[in-house]
Motif scaffolding. Structure first.
Motif, PDB file in Angstrom:
ATOM      1  N   SER A  17      45.127  51.927  38.636  1.00  0.00           N
ATOM      2  CA  SER A  17      44.840  50.493  38.459  1.00  0.00           C
ATOM      3  C   SER A  17      43.745  50.160  37.438  1.00  0.00           C
ATOM      4  O   SER A  17      43.932  49.275  36.597  1.00  0.00           O
ATOM      5  N   ALA A  18      42.607  50.853  37.521  1.00  0.00           N
ATOM      6  CA  ALA A  18      41.483  50.474  36.655  1.00  0.00           C
ATOM      7  C   ALA A  18      41.783  50.852  35.200  1.00  0.00           C
ATOM      8  O   ALA A  18      41.604  50.037  34.283  1.00  0.00           O
ATOM      9  N   THR A  51      33.851  44.851  50.822  1.00  0.00           N
ATOM     10  CA  THR A  51      35.236  44.910  50.342  1.00  0.00           C
ATOM     11  C   THR A  51      36.068  45.879  51.190  1.00  0.00           C
ATOM     12  O   THR A  51      35.995  47.104  51.009  1.00  0.00           O
ATOM     13  N   TYR A  52      36.837  45.325  52.078  1.00  0.00           N
ATOM     14  CA  TYR A  52      37.694  46.158  52.941  1.00  0.00           C
ATOM     15  C   TYR A  52      38.914  46.630  52.181  1.00  0.00           C
ATOM     16  O   TYR A  52      39.575  45.832  51.507  1.00  0.00           O
ATOM     17  N   LEU A  53      39.241  47.914  52.286  1.00  0.00           N
ATOM     18  CA  LEU A  53      40.478  48.426  51.679  1.00  0.00           C
ATOM     19  C   LEU A  53      41.091  49.486  52.598  1.00  0.00           C
ATOM     20  O   LEU A  53      40.365  50.223  53.273  1.00  0.00           O
ATOM     21  N   PRO A  54      42.424  49.583  52.597  1.00  0.00           N
ATOM     22  CA  PRO A  54      43.079  50.653  53.357  1.00  0.00           C
ATOM     23  C   PRO A  54      42.870  51.997  52.645  1.00  0.00           C
ATOM     24  O   PRO A  54      42.911  52.051  51.417  1.00  0.00           O
ATOM     25  N   MET A  55      42.674  53.063  53.416  1.00  0.00           N
ATOM     26  CA  MET A  55      42.364  54.380  52.839  1.00  0.00           C
ATOM     27  C   MET A  55      43.059  55.493  53.636  1.00  0.00           C
ATOM     28  O   MET A  55      43.484  55.274  54.773  1.00  0.00           O
ATOM     29  N   GLY A 108      40.503  56.870  37.330  1.00  0.00           N
ATOM     30  CA  GLY A 108      40.973  55.568  36.876  1.00  0.00           C
ATOM     31  C   GLY A 108      41.448  54.624  37.964  1.00  0.00           C
ATOM     32  O   GLY A 108      42.136  53.650  37.686  1.00  0.00           O
ATOM     33  N   GLY A 109      41.070  54.879  39.224  1.00  0.00           N
ATOM     34  CA  GLY A 109      41.488  53.991  40.310  1.00  0.00           C
ATOM     35  C   GLY A 109      40.368  53.065  40.753  1.00  0.00           C
ATOM     36  O   GLY A 109      39.194  53.298  40.464  1.00  0.00           O
ATOM     37  N   THR A 110      40.745  52.034  41.508  1.00  0.00           N
ATOM     38  CA  THR A 110      39.768  51.081  42.047  1.00  0.00           C
ATOM     39  C   THR A 110      39.144  51.620  43.328  1.00  0.00           C
ATOM     40  O   THR A 110      38.016  51.272  43.683  1.00  0.00           O
ATOM     41  N   THR A 111      39.885  52.485  44.026  1.00  0.00           N
ATOM     42  CA  THR A 111      39.357  53.034  45.276  1.00  0.00           C
ATOM     43  C   THR A 111      38.528  54.312  45.036  1.00  0.00           C
ATOM     44  O   THR A 111      38.055  54.919  45.997  1.00  0.00           O
ATOM     45  N   ARG A 128      36.484  45.870  38.521  1.00  0.00           N
ATOM     46  CA  ARG A 128      37.340  46.428  39.573  1.00  0.00           C
ATOM     47  C   ARG A 128      37.310  45.611  40.864  1.00  0.00           C
ATOM     48  O   ARG A 128      38.198  45.713  41.693  1.00  0.00           O
ATOM     49  N   GLN A 129      36.242  44.740  41.000  1.00  0.00           N
ATOM     50  CA  GLN A 129      36.163  43.887  42.195  1.00  0.00           C
ATOM     51  C   GLN A 129      37.385  42.964  42.282  1.00  0.00           C
ATOM     52  O   GLN A 129      37.956  42.764  43.349  1.00  0.00           O
ATOM     53  N   GLU A 130      37.771  42.424  41.136  1.00  0.00           N
ATOM     54  CA  GLU A 130      38.904  41.494  41.124  1.00  0.00           C
ATOM     55  C   GLU A 130      40.198  42.212  41.551  1.00  0.00           C
ATOM     56  O   GLU A 130      41.038  41.640  42.256  1.00  0.00           O
TER      57      GLU A 130
END
Ligand code: AKB
Length: 342
Positions: free
Chosen positions: A102-103, A231-235, A204-207, A294-296
């Motif tokens: 993504s990034a 910032t909650y994200l699934p992992m 290169g990822g956001t996580t 990457r926040q967006e």
């Protein structure tokens, strides 16, 4: 030849057929990446060293993986090169992992479009041409967008991503399902959340913050996090991710209602919660938060995922939650860096 001689010939012929059916010749694209480097090892253990062909392109194999060849250089955007490697190694199964995340994809959308979309198209077309037994194409939570319900995001929902990576992943899922329906090609895929691992760094990822942070913590350095603390994200921890891929690949096809687009998850947390868990091992660990572009991206993704379709259709169950993952990460990274924990 007597009757028993005939039977022997028949029996060895049946064994030959059985072996041909069971024997797999697997191609792993993107095998030097965060998932590929660990998947290659797991597949070689399962199907035999010589039966897994690893491909690399930009990143070269790390030393400990070099001996796990054969390694082939492959640019998945080159259709002839894809065909050539399938023919040369008599491939029947592909794990197609080569992708721009993504990034990096937001920095170079044209590259992401070419590698992710053209690469996937080439693999699918080759899958039909060579009548491959199976093609595994991981997708991502990046298929979701700001209009998707954020909590417990269902398998069937709004897919309107706002990143080039997400757009190519939605297209990859739709193409996978299309090739299954139209050509009978057995394409399977799952939407990985952020993946955490200690063997090969992500790129290169956001996580990726959720991997980097451990190296700073273990080295006793302050970490500057590029996402907001809430910032909650699934992992998911890598051993679960590798198992998920192999379990989905081996699931009986008659049980599958979905094909290229399974939700899966293991845990969800924010940077603040991860830091609290790490501080149980390294109490003085310092972190500051400086959100960047990457926040967006992270804000357009879900907080948590409903993976009930994967659980029902092929028995998916994660093994690692946040405390179990942090415990394993800290111990392995400390060992890898030769550091003693306080
Ligand atoms: C990324 O951050 O781009 C990836 C992903 C969630 O697919 N880790």
């Amino acid at each position: 030849m007597g009757e028993s001689g005939d039977n022997k010939v028949k029996i060895s012929y049946y064994y030959f057929l059985l072996e041909v059916r069971i024997l797999k010749r697997i191609l792993v694209t993107g095998a030097t990446g965060q998932i590929g480097s660990e998947l290659t090892v797991a597949l070689k253990e399962r199907y035999g060293k010589e039966n897994v062909i690893s491909t690399m392109h930009v990143r070269k194999p790390p030393e400990d993986l070099e001996e796990l060849g054969p390694w082939v250089t492959l640019d998945v955007t080159d259709r002839n090169a894809v065909d050539k490697v399938i023919e040369e190694y008599d491939i029947d199964t592909i794990y197609h992992l080569a992708a721009i995340l993504s990034a990096t994809g937001e920095k170079n959308p044209q590259l992401a479009f070419r590698v992710n979309l053209l690469g996937t198209y080439n693999i699918l077309e080759a899958g039909v041409k060579y009548n491959l037994e199976r093609v595994m194409i991981p997708s991502s939570i990046a298929v979701f967008g700001p209009e998707t319900p954020r909590d417990n995001t269902p398998n069937e929902t709004v897919l309107k991503p706002t990143t080039m990576y997400g757009i190519t992943k939605v297209a990859g899922e739709l193409l996978g399902n299309y090739y299954f329906k139209k050509y009978g090609l057995d394409v399977r895929g799952l939407r990985f959340p952020g993946l955490i691992s200690w063997k090969t760094p992500p790129g290169g990822g956001t996580t990726d913050y959720a991997v980097e942070i451990f190296y700073y913590a273990v080295e006793g350095k302050k970490y500057t996090c590029f996402l907001r603390d809430d910032t909650y994200l699934p992992m998911m921890y890598m051993p679960d991710a590798i198992r998920a891929l192999i379990e989905l690949a081996e699931a009986p096809i008659e049980k599958l209602k979905h094909h290229a687009d399974f939700n899966i998850t293991a845990m969800s947390f924010s940077p603040r919660e991860l830091v609290e868990e790490i501080r149980k091992y390294i109490p003085d660990f310092e972190v500051e938060y400086k959100p960047d572009y990457r926040q967006e991206i992270a804000d357009s993704w879900p907080n948590s995922i409903d993976d009930s379709a994967a659980r029902e259709e092929w028995g998916w169950r994660p093994e690692y939650d946040l405390p179990a993952m942090v415990d394993d990460m800290i111990k392995n990274i400390a060992r890898k860096l030769g550091k003693d924990l306080p």
